[in-house]
Design a protein around this motif. Sequence first.
Motif, PDB file in Angstrom:
ATOM      1  N   ALA A  14     -19.929  55.442 -15.550  1.00  0.00           N
ATOM      2  CA  ALA A  14     -18.927  55.099 -16.696  1.00  0.00           C
ATOM      3  C   ALA A  14     -17.654  56.081 -16.093  1.00  0.00           C
ATOM      4  O   ALA A  14     -17.644  57.147 -15.386  1.00  0.00           O
ATOM      5  N   TRP A  15     -16.461  55.420 -16.172  1.00  0.00           N
ATOM      6  CA  TRP A  15     -15.068  56.048 -15.775  1.00  0.00           C
ATOM      7  C   TRP A  15     -14.775  56.116 -14.503  1.00  0.00           C
ATOM      8  O   TRP A  15     -13.871  56.765 -13.936  1.00  0.00           O
ATOM      9  N   GLY A  16     -15.978  55.208 -13.680  1.00  0.00           N
ATOM     10  CA  GLY A  16     -15.528  55.211 -12.351  1.00  0.00           C
ATOM     11  C   GLY A  16     -13.839  54.657 -11.974  1.00  0.00           C
ATOM     12  O   GLY A  16     -13.742  53.854 -12.817  1.00  0.00           O
ATOM     13  N   ALA A  17     -13.469  55.105 -11.078  1.00  0.00           N
ATOM     14  CA  ALA A  17     -11.874  54.452 -10.886  1.00  0.00           C
ATOM     15  C   ALA A  17     -11.794  53.878  -9.454  1.00  0.00           C
ATOM     16  O   ALA A  17     -12.312  54.283  -8.281  1.00  0.00           O
ATOM     17  N   LEU A  18     -10.719  53.021  -9.406  1.00  0.00           N
ATOM     18  CA  LEU A  18     -10.178  52.560  -8.088  1.00  0.00           C
ATOM     19  C   LEU A  18      -8.770  53.026  -7.978  1.00  0.00           C
ATOM     20  O   LEU A  18      -8.035  52.839  -8.918  1.00  0.00           O
ATOM     21  N   ASP A  19      -8.566  53.753  -7.128  1.00  0.00           N
ATOM     22  CA  ASP A  19      -7.126  54.096  -6.889  1.00  0.00           C
ATOM     23  C   ASP A  19      -6.262  53.001  -6.401  1.00  0.00           C
ATOM     24  O   ASP A  19      -6.528  52.572  -5.497  1.00  0.00           O
TER      25      ASP A  19
END
Length: 103
Positions: A14-19
């Motif tokens: 959860a809340w993993g992100a792609l910059d």
Amino acid sequence: MKIIRSKTFTAERAWGALDIANMNGITTRLHWTDQPYKWHVNDGEEVFVVLDGQVQMRYRENGEEERVMLEVGDIFYASVGTEHVAHPQGVARILVIECEGSV
């Protein structure tokens, strides 16, 4: 140059992100989540755009907790000092623009 298909983006947590970009200390990140975040105040301003799903945004204004349901295309702007927490209603994909290193 890059093209990002946000609707197919997933993360391992959860809340993993792609910059996506860092423009002079302002970051643009694509987040995937199916869990609430935590109450927080960012180090600066934040722009929060729902790209997929629904997110109930909770925020405190004048000591009172307020809630608003954000739909696809809705934008939440958190000014400096705005305490807030996002509660996705199922899976959501969110574009967040904020100062680098913000909570």
